[in-house]
Every structure is written in C-alpha cells, then in structure tokens.
Design a protein around this motif. Structure first.
Motif, PDB file in Angstrom:
ATOM      1  N   ARG A 101       0.833  -1.205   0.000  1.00 15.50           N
ATOM      2  CA  ARG A 101       0.000   0.000   0.000  1.00 15.50           C
ATOM      3  C   ARG A 101       0.868   1.255   0.000  1.00 15.50           C
ATOM      4  O   ARG A 101       0.595   2.225  -0.704  1.00 15.50           O
ATOM      5  N   ILE A 102       1.931   1.224   0.779  1.00 16.15           N
ATOM      6  CA  ILE A 102       2.852   2.370   0.841  1.00 16.15           C
ATOM      7  C   ILE A 102       3.498   2.598  -0.526  1.00 16.15           C
ATOM      8  O   ILE A 102       3.582   3.725  -1.008  1.00 16.15           O
ATOM      9  N   VAL A 103       3.943   1.531  -1.159  1.00 15.92           N
ATOM     10  CA  VAL A 103       4.563   1.652  -2.484  1.00 15.92           C
ATOM     11  C   VAL A 103       3.555   2.200  -3.491  1.00 15.92           C
ATOM     12  O   VAL A 103       3.876   3.088  -4.285  1.00 15.92           O
ATOM     13  N   ALA A 104       2.337   1.713  -3.454  1.00 14.88           N
ATOM     14  CA  ALA A 104       1.307   2.205  -4.363  1.00 14.88           C
ATOM     15  C   ALA A 104       1.021   3.686  -4.124  1.00 14.88           C
ATOM     16  O   ALA A 104       0.885   4.466  -5.081  1.00 14.88           O
ATOM     17  N   ASP A 105       0.954   4.091  -2.865  1.00 14.29           N
ATOM     18  CA  ASP A 105       0.735   5.507  -2.541  1.00 14.29           C
ATOM     19  C   ASP A 105       1.882   6.377  -3.035  1.00 14.29           C
ATOM     20  O   ASP A 105       1.672   7.479  -3.548  1.00 14.29           O
ATOM     21  N   LEU A 106       3.097   5.901  -2.868  1.00 17.00           N
ATOM     22  CA  LEU A 106       4.260   6.666  -3.325  1.00 17.00           C
ATOM     23  C   LEU A 106       4.267   6.816  -4.848  1.00 17.00           C
ATOM     24  O   LEU A 106       4.617   7.870  -5.379  1.00 17.00           O
TER      25      LEU A 106
END
Length: 80
Positions: free
Chosen positions: A6-11
């Motif tokens: 999720r963090i990677v997708a948000d970034l």
C-alpha cells in the motif's frame, strides 16, 4: 506485507502527481522549464510523450517574440 504494498502504491501515485505538476509548470512557460531535466528514465519510458497544444504553441510563440523584442531593444541601447 500488505502495508508495504500500500505504501509503495501511494508513493507511485504521489510521484505521478508531482510529474504532472512539473509538466504543467514547464508548459506554462516558467523559466525553470527552459532546461528540462530528465528523471530516472524508468518513469519517463512508461509515459506517452505529450506535444504542445495549438493554444500552448501560440502562447509560447508570443512569449518568445516578446522576449526577443526586449533583447533587441537592449542591444540597440548599448550601441546608441
């Protein structure tokens, strides 16, 4: 592991938003857009290259004509 994805997708979404903002500023004729820098290359290769719209081309033409007219004026002042 789900949080990391999720963090990677948000970034990635944030990077795309920033890239669009930079492109908009460069198209607006800002002085910072003159020396357009390329990024890491991996993100650029996945995007479609955008050309100037007719309105953007006209705006750029008018800005450049004004810029060169001012430069000619300054050049004449130095000679006279």
């Amino acid at each position: 592991m789900l949080d990391l994805e999720r963090i990677v997708a948000d970034l990635k979404k944030e990077r795309e938003r920033i890239d669009r903002a930079i492109e908009a500023l460069e198209e607006a004729g800002s002085p910072a857009g003159v020396g357009k820098r390329s990024g890491s290359g991996s993100t650029v290769s996945n995007k479609k290259k955008r050309g100037l719209t007719p309105a953007g081309r006209r705006r750029l033409s008018l800005l450049m004509k004004r810029r060169w007219a001012e430069r000619r004026k300054k050049g004449l002042k130095k000679l006279g």
